[in-house]
Design a protein around this motif. Structure first.
Motif, PDB file in Angstrom:
ATOM      1  N   ALA A  26      -4.708 -12.147   3.371  1.00 21.69           N
ATOM      2  CA  ALA A  26      -3.568 -12.583   2.554  1.00 21.69           C
ATOM      3  C   ALA A  26      -4.042 -13.083   1.197  1.00 21.69           C
ATOM      4  CB  ALA A  26      -2.789 -13.673   3.289  1.00 21.69           C
ATOM      5  N   LYS A  27      -5.175 -13.791   1.172  1.00 18.41           N
ATOM      6  CA  LYS A  27      -5.719 -14.273  -0.105  1.00 18.41           C
ATOM      7  C   LYS A  27      -6.075 -13.095  -0.999  1.00 18.41           C
ATOM      8  CE  LYS A  27      -8.239 -17.935  -0.787  1.00 18.41           C
ATOM      9  NZ  LYS A  27      -9.275 -18.969  -0.728  1.00 18.41           N
ATOM     10  N   ARG A  28      -6.609 -12.048  -0.403  1.00 17.30           N
ATOM     11  CA  ARG A  28      -6.951 -10.857  -1.193  1.00 17.30           C
ATOM     12  C   ARG A  28      -5.712 -10.245  -1.828  1.00 17.30           C
ATOM     13  NH1 ARG A  28     -11.560  -6.539   0.429  1.00 17.30           N
ATOM     14  NH2 ARG A  28     -10.352  -5.217  -0.950  1.00 17.30           N
ATOM     15  N   VAL A  29      -4.634 -10.217  -1.049  1.00 24.84           N
ATOM     16  CA  VAL A  29      -3.376  -9.676  -1.592  1.00 24.84           C
ATOM     17  C   VAL A  29      -2.897 -10.570  -2.729  1.00 24.84           C
ATOM     18  CG1 VAL A  29      -0.936  -9.238  -1.068  1.00 24.84           C
ATOM     19  CG2 VAL A  29      -2.706  -8.583   0.584  1.00 24.84           C
ATOM     20  N   ALA A  30      -2.964 -11.874  -2.507  1.00 27.89           N
ATOM     21  CA  ALA A  30      -2.456 -12.829  -3.502  1.00 27.89           C
ATOM     22  C   ALA A  30      -3.291 -12.838  -4.776  1.00 27.89           C
ATOM     23  CB  ALA A  30      -2.413 -14.231  -2.887  1.00 27.89           C
ATOM     24  N   GLU A  31      -4.587 -12.598  -4.633  1.00 25.06           N
ATOM     25  CA  GLU A  31      -5.482 -12.716  -5.791  1.00 25.06           C
ATOM     26  C   GLU A  31      -5.792 -11.373  -6.449  1.00 25.06           C
ATOM     27  OE1 GLU A  31      -8.758 -14.758  -4.037  1.00 25.06           O
ATOM     28  OE2 GLU A  31      -7.664 -16.663  -3.885  1.00 25.06           O
ATOM     29  N   ALA A  32      -5.115 -10.319  -6.014  1.00 18.03           N
ATOM     30  CA  ALA A  32      -5.376  -8.991  -6.592  1.00 18.03           C
ATOM     31  C   ALA A  32      -5.017  -8.990  -8.075  1.00 18.03           C
ATOM     32  CB  ALA A  32      -4.563  -7.937  -5.855  1.00 18.03           C
ATOM     33  N   ARG A  33      -5.882  -8.413  -8.852  1.00 23.27           N
ATOM     34  CA  ARG A  33      -5.637  -8.319 -10.301  1.00 23.27           C
ATOM     35  C   ARG A  33      -5.603  -6.843 -10.694  1.00 23.27           C
ATOM     36  NH1 ARG A  33      -4.301 -12.404  -9.218  1.00 23.27           N
ATOM     37  NH2 ARG A  33      -5.105 -14.481  -9.688  1.00 23.27           N
ATOM     38  N   GLY A  34      -4.830  -6.530 -11.725  1.00 23.53           N
ATOM     39  CA  GLY A  34      -4.754  -5.151 -12.200  1.00 23.53           C
ATOM     40  C   GLY A  34      -4.021  -4.243 -11.227  1.00 23.53           C
ATOM     41  N   GLY A  35      -3.001  -4.791 -10.586  1.00 20.28           N
ATOM     42  CA  GLY A  35      -2.201  -3.992  -9.647  1.00 20.28           C
ATOM     43  C   GLY A  35      -2.430  -4.429  -8.225  1.00 20.28           C
ATOM     44  N   PRO A  36      -1.504  -4.055  -7.372  1.00 18.43           N
ATOM     45  CA  PRO A  36      -1.600  -4.513  -5.976  1.00 18.43           C
ATOM     46  C   PRO A  36      -2.801  -3.921  -5.242  1.00 18.43           C
ATOM     47  CG  PRO A  36       0.358  -3.128  -6.307  1.00 18.43           C
ATOM     48  CD  PRO A  36      -0.320  -3.218  -7.623  1.00 18.43           C
ATOM     49  N   ASP A  37      -3.328  -4.701  -4.293  1.00 19.45           N
ATOM     50  CA  ASP A  37      -4.421  -4.226  -3.435  1.00 19.45           C
ATOM     51  C   ASP A  37      -3.766  -3.527  -2.231  1.00 19.45           C
ATOM     52  OD1 ASP A  37      -6.476  -3.882  -1.622  1.00 19.45           O
ATOM     53  OD2 ASP A  37      -7.458  -5.793  -2.119  1.00 19.45           O
ATOM     54  N   SER A  38      -3.504  -2.240  -2.411  1.00 17.85           N
ATOM     55  CA  SER A  38      -2.721  -1.502  -1.396  1.00 17.85           C
ATOM     56  C   SER A  38      -3.383  -1.504  -0.031  1.00 17.85           C
ATOM     57  CB  SER A  38      -2.520  -0.055  -1.839  1.00 17.85           C
ATOM     58  OG  SER A  38      -1.844  -0.034  -3.066  1.00 17.85           O
ATOM     59  N   ALA A  39      -4.698  -1.382  -0.013  1.00 21.35           N
ATOM     60  CA  ALA A  39      -5.392  -1.325   1.278  1.00 21.35           C
ATOM     61  C   ALA A  39      -5.250  -2.638   2.034  1.00 21.35           C
ATOM     62  CB  ALA A  39      -6.857  -0.992   1.067  1.00 21.35           C
ATOM     63  N   ALA A  40      -5.406  -3.751   1.306  1.00 23.33           N
ATOM     64  CA  ALA A  40      -5.274  -5.063   1.959  1.00 23.33           C
ATOM     65  C   ALA A  40      -3.835  -5.290   2.421  1.00 23.33           C
ATOM     66  CB  ALA A  40      -5.706  -6.170   0.993  1.00 23.33           C
ATOM     67  N   GLU A  41      -2.885  -4.868   1.610  1.00 30.21           N
ATOM     68  CA  GLU A  41      -1.473  -5.032   1.994  1.00 30.21           C
ATOM     69  C   GLU A  41      -1.164  -4.207   3.242  1.00 30.21           C
ATOM     70  OE1 GLU A  41       1.207  -4.353  -1.207  1.00 30.21           O
ATOM     71  OE2 GLU A  41       0.416  -6.014  -2.410  1.00 30.21           O
ATOM     72  N   ALA A  42      -1.700  -2.987   3.269  1.00 34.06           N
ATOM     73  CA  ALA A  42      -1.444  -2.113   4.434  1.00 34.06           C
ATOM     74  C   ALA A  42      -2.030  -2.716   5.701  1.00 34.06           C
ATOM     75  CB  ALA A  42      -2.029  -0.736   4.187  1.00 34.06           C
ATOM     76  N   GLU A  43      -3.212  -3.285   5.594  1.00 32.08           N
ATOM     77  CA  GLU A  43      -3.854  -3.877   6.762  1.00 32.08           C
ATOM     78  C   GLU A  43      -3.071  -5.109   7.246  1.00 32.08           C
ATOM     79  OE1 GLU A  43      -5.913  -3.016   8.848  1.00 32.08           O
ATOM     80  OE2 GLU A  43      -6.751  -4.790   9.795  1.00 32.08           O
ATOM     81  N   LEU A  44      -2.613  -5.903   6.289  1.00 33.59           N
ATOM     82  CA  LEU A  44      -1.818  -7.085   6.657  1.00 33.59           C
ATOM     83  C   LEU A  44      -0.517  -6.664   7.334  1.00 33.59           C
ATOM     84  CD1 LEU A  44      -2.049 -10.158   6.460  1.00 33.59           C
ATOM     85  CD2 LEU A  44      -0.815 -10.050   4.285  1.00 33.59           C
ATOM     86  N   TYR A  45       0.100  -5.643   6.787  1.00 32.28           N
ATOM     87  CA  TYR A  45       1.344  -5.114   7.364  1.00 32.28           C
ATOM     88  C   TYR A  45       1.095  -4.644   8.794  1.00 32.28           C
ATOM     89  CZ  TYR A  45       5.833  -2.579   7.296  1.00 32.28           C
ATOM     90  OH  TYR A  45       7.105  -2.143   7.550  1.00 32.28           O
ATOM     91  N   ARG A  46       0.004  -3.881   8.974  1.00 33.67           N
ATOM     92  CA  ARG A  46      -0.320  -3.329  10.302  1.00 33.67           C
ATOM     93  C   ARG A  46      -0.512  -4.440  11.335  1.00 33.67           C
ATOM     94  NH1 ARG A  46      -4.399  -2.539  13.548  1.00 33.67           N
ATOM     95  NH2 ARG A  46      -5.870  -3.664  12.252  1.00 33.67           N
ATOM     96  N   ARG A  47      -1.109  -5.536  10.896  1.00 28.87           N
ATOM     97  CA  ARG A  47      -1.362  -6.639  11.844  1.00 28.87           C
ATOM     98  C   ARG A  47      -0.108  -7.442  12.152  1.00 28.87           C
ATOM     99  NH1 ARG A  47      -6.873  -9.638   9.927  1.00 28.87           N
ATOM    100  NH2 ARG A  47      -8.096  -7.748   9.526  1.00 28.87           N
ATOM    101  N   LEU A  48       0.662  -7.743  11.117  1.00 25.49           N
ATOM    102  CA  LEU A  48       1.796  -8.644  11.330  1.00 25.49           C
ATOM    103  C   LEU A  48       3.022  -7.942  11.904  1.00 25.49           C
ATOM    104  CD1 LEU A  48       1.648 -10.916   8.127  1.00 25.49           C
ATOM    105  CD2 LEU A  48       0.840 -11.445  10.432  1.00 25.49           C
ATOM    106  N   ALA A  49       3.164  -6.643  11.627  1.00 24.38           N
ATOM    107  CA  ALA A  49       4.376  -5.932  12.063  1.00 24.38           C
ATOM    108  C   ALA A  49       4.635  -6.058  13.576  1.00 24.38           C
ATOM    109  CB  ALA A  49       4.306  -4.462  11.650  1.00 24.38           C
ATOM    110  N   PRO A  50       3.629  -5.859  14.450  1.00 26.08           N
ATOM    111  CA  PRO A  50       3.927  -5.979  15.885  1.00 26.08           C
ATOM    112  C   PRO A  50       4.384  -7.387  16.280  1.00 26.08           C
ATOM    113  CG  PRO A  50       1.799  -4.902  15.531  1.00 26.08           C
ATOM    114  CD  PRO A  50       2.238  -5.442  14.206  1.00 26.08           C
ATOM    115  N   ARG A  51       3.836  -8.404  15.629  1.00 24.42           N
ATOM    116  CA  ARG A  51       4.209  -9.785  15.980  1.00 24.42           C
ATOM    117  C   ARG A  51       5.657 -10.056  15.555  1.00 24.42           C
ATOM    118  NH1 ARG A  51      -1.469 -12.321  13.583  1.00 24.42           N
ATOM    119  NH2 ARG A  51      -2.681 -10.505  14.226  1.00 24.42           N
TER     120      ARG A  51
END
Lengths: 200, 182
Positions: A26-51
């Motif tokens: 989540a910190k990586r997503v929050a601290e991304a500069r020069g555009g979103p960190d798509s890979a980190a966002e996708a991984e966070l989504y994959r983990r949280l979605a089932p919960r």
């Protein structure tokens, strides 16, 4: 509304992102500069979605409503992270849970209809195409065999619990047992089912 | 909450049996714990799987309210009632999901009832014993759902109910179901 990325691929389990804790991700997503960190966002989504989906199923008892909840909560969570509006990104799981509770409360109060919520957090507008990952289904033939192998009373309790969606006290009233007895039978049956389903 | 949540507690959470504070603690835990979330996911999958199995005609002994739940779920049921000693000519149409057999017996005073089923098909016989089946002494009924997969073929089932007591067994009633698929 900021544009969110299209999450086309899950992050390979061996990647460095997969090794990160939820909070670090989540910190990586929050601290991304020069555009979103798509890979980190996708991984966070994959983990949280089932919960989030499980929370939705537990409280809404409706698959479509649970799927909607996943979209609403996770899009909001990612957008807030990007905007720097999550005070403690390392506590992202708590943030997502709070968002679930708030959204379900709004759904129940009827203050926001489903359509309004979907419009606000529209995946189409945001450019997101990823659906919440479907939960793993149990092999139906194998499960049927495992259910048939249960002692009669355990099979009845399992069917009454999960098909008729009854709590232990109610099952007990129908079977002339105490709620405590039913919980013991249920627990034994679930342990047998788990063992049977996992057997080679 | 430290450590992991036991399956028993997750089950109680899933079914809405926990007090609010305890349910909140379970939620807080599984949102931050992949292992417990996966365990809860297994329960959710089991829940779906049991619904599918019942709809597909899982054989079991049930209660009268459970039959009502099957109807509410949209299942198409064919019901038979049989008194002690009865022979029932039965069938299951292709557009029906399950057969409900309600057999009557003198159940008052019984503590434990076993059901013996002898399946006769194609000149072969197969016997099973269901121990300690649910029964309703007030209505004098045992309600059971024969497995639908068996009902797709012609066969006969002899059903015997026995009361299991300290001194041994006491025969309660027998029935014959002569089944022809439609």
């Amino acid at each position: 509304m900021a544009t969110l990325p299209v999450y086309a691929r899950a992050v390979p389990s061996g990647s460095s992102l997969a090794a990160l804790e939820d909070g670090a991700l989540a910190k990586r997503v929050a601290e991304a500069r020069g555009g979103p960190d798509s890979a980190a966002e996708a991984e966070l989504y994959r983990r949280l979605a089932p919960r989030v989906r499980l929370y939705g199923l537990r409280h809404l008892r409706d698959r479509q409503a649970a799927a909607d909840l996943v979209q609403q909560v996770l899009l909001m969570t990612l957008e807030r992270l990007r905007a720097g509006e999550v005070r403690e990104p390392e506590q992202i799981a708590s943030f997502a849970l709070g968002a679930c509770r708030m959204t379900v409360m709004e759904m129940r109060r009827g203050t926001k209809r489903r359509e309004e919520l979907l419009e606000k957090w529209s995946p189409a507008d945001a450019g997101v195409t990823q659906e919440a990952p479907e939960p793993v289904a149990l092999n139906p033939e194998r499960l049927a065999g495992c259910l048939e192998a249960l002692p009669a009373r355990e099979r009845t309790v399992v069917a009454m619990t999960f098909f008729a969606e009854k709590q232990a006290d109610e099952v007990g009233r129908e079977l002339g047992l105490t709620g405590g007895n039913v919980r013991v039978i249920r627990h034994r049956a679930l342990a047998r089912l788990r063992q049977c389903m996992e057997a080679k | 909450m430290s450590g992991h949540v036991e399956l028993e507690t997750l089950t109680a959470y899933w079914l809405g049996e926990l007090p609010a504070a305890e349910a909140d603690a379970v939620e807080k835990h599984y949102f931050a714990c992949a292992r417990c979330a996966a365990q809860l996911g297994w329960l959710a999958a089991l829940s779906d799987g049991v619904r599918v199995a019942v709809r597909a005609g899982l054989g079991m002994v049930v209660t009268a309210p459970f039959v009502e739940a099957m109807k509410r779920a949209g299942m198409r049921l064919r019901e038979y009632r049989a008194d002690a000693g009865a022979t029932v000519q039965c069938t299951l149409r292709a557009d029906e999901d399950a057969v409900i057999s309600r057999v009557r017996a003198p159940l008052a005073g019984a503590k434990r009832v076993d059901m013996l089923q002898r399946l006769e098909r194609d000149g072969e016989a197969h016997e099973i014993r269901l121990e300690d089946v649910p029964f309703d002494p007030a209505s004098g009924e045992v309600v059971f759902v024969p497995p639908t997969k068996v009902l797709r073929n012609k066969h006969r089932v002899r059903v015997r109910l026995v009361a299991v007591e300290e001194g041994g067994e006491r025969r309660l009633a027998e029935y014959l179901f002569d089944h022809t698929p439609s």
